[in-house]
Design an enzyme around this catalytic site. Sequence first.
Site, PDB file in Angstrom:
ATOM      1  N   HIS A  41      32.655  16.754   0.015  1.00 32.50           N
ATOM      2  CA  HIS A  41      34.028  16.172   0.590  1.00 32.50           C
ATOM      3  C   HIS A  41      34.884  17.227   1.122  1.00 32.50           C
ATOM      4  O   HIS A  41      34.885  18.304   0.077  1.00 32.50           O
ATOM      5  CB  HIS A  41      34.502  15.422  -0.395  1.00 32.50           C
ATOM      6  CG  HIS A  41      35.450  14.351   0.241  1.00 32.50           C
ATOM      7  ND1 HIS A  41      36.882  15.077   0.411  1.00 32.50           N
ATOM      8  CD2 HIS A  41      35.531  13.217   0.690  1.00 32.50           C
ATOM      9  CE1 HIS A  41      37.611  13.814   0.838  1.00 32.50           C
ATOM     10  NE2 HIS A  41      36.883  13.039   0.933  1.00 32.50           N
ATOM     11  N   GLU A  53      33.201  13.362   8.524  1.00 28.52           N
ATOM     12  CA  GLU A  53      34.820  13.207   8.279  1.00 28.52           C
ATOM     13  C   GLU A  53      35.500  14.498   8.984  1.00 28.52           C
ATOM     14  O   GLU A  53      35.630  15.388   8.304  1.00 28.52           O
ATOM     15  CB  GLU A  53      35.064  13.103   6.777  1.00 28.52           C
ATOM     16  CG  GLU A  53      34.173  11.923   6.236  1.00 28.52           C
ATOM     17  CD  GLU A  53      34.730  11.481   4.861  1.00 28.52           C
ATOM     18  OE1 GLU A  53      35.374  10.503   4.772  1.00 28.52           O
ATOM     19  OE2 GLU A  53      34.908  12.520   3.983  1.00 28.52           O
TER      20      GLU A  53
END
Length: 252
Positions: A85, A167
Site C-alpha cells: 500500500h 491506486e
Amino acid sequence: MKILAFNWKLNPLTEREALSLSSLSDRKDVILFPPAVFLNAVVRRTKRAEVGVQNLFWETEGAFTGETSPVMIKSLGVRWALVGHSERRKYFEETDETVNKKIKAAFAAGLNVILCVGEPMSARKKGIHAARAFVRKQLVRGLSGIRNSKFLPAQAGKIRNLAVAYEPIWAISGGAVHHPSDTPKDSAEMAKFIKETLFSGFHSLNPEVLYGGSVDSKNVADFLKPREVDGVLIGGASVKKEELKKIFKRAN
Ligand code: PEP
C-alpha cells in the site's frame, strides 16, 4: 460479482466499533482489512465477508520484535494480505524488494494477496506513458521470481491467490481527486494495461484488478462499471456507516 475491498487503515478505535462495521459489511462480495488487533474478532463476527491483514512480515518466527508472522495471521482464519500500500511505502519505507518478500511469505503461508501499485503525481504529470512505466516497474519488481515459482498455479487462466489494486497515489485519501485523470475511463485503461503486462510478461498471469482512490458512494457505481475493473478498494468511506450503506446500495 465485483469485489468490494475495504481498507479501514488505522480505524476504528475500539473493538466494539470494529464489530459493528463488520456486521454492516458482512456480504459475499466484501473483503475487510481491519487493523491487526481486531482481526480475530472480525473473523469471528463475519460469515460471508472474507478478512485480510493490512500488513505482515516476511519471516515466520524469531527475534523480530513488533512484527506479525504470515503463519500467525493465517491461523486466525484470515484469507488475504494487502501488500505494498502506498501509505506503507511512504511512511514505513517499504520498497519493491520488501514487497516482493512479503508476497512470497504470504503465498507460502497460504494467504491470498492484493498487491497495491500506483504512480505519484510527478509521474502522472509527465503523461500516461510515464505513469504506465512507473506501474510496470512496481509489478515487475514486486512479483519478481514469483511467476515460475511454487507460489502460483502453473496453468494459464484466472488465478485466485493474487489480485492487483491500482491506486494512483495522488487520488488516495481525498488527494487530488479533481485531477482530470481521476476518472473511471482512466482507471479502466490502467487496469487493462496491468492485465496485459501480467498476461504477456508473467506467463499468462491473469489476476483481478481493483481500483482505489477516494472511491465513495457518489462515484462507486461509475468506477465499478468498466469491464476491465474487477472491483474497488475503498479506504476512508468504508469506515463511515452512512456512506457504507449508500455504497452497498449503489454497488448493487
Ligand atoms: C486506500 O486506502 O487504499 C484508499 C484507496 O483510500 P481512500 O479510499 O481513502 O482514498
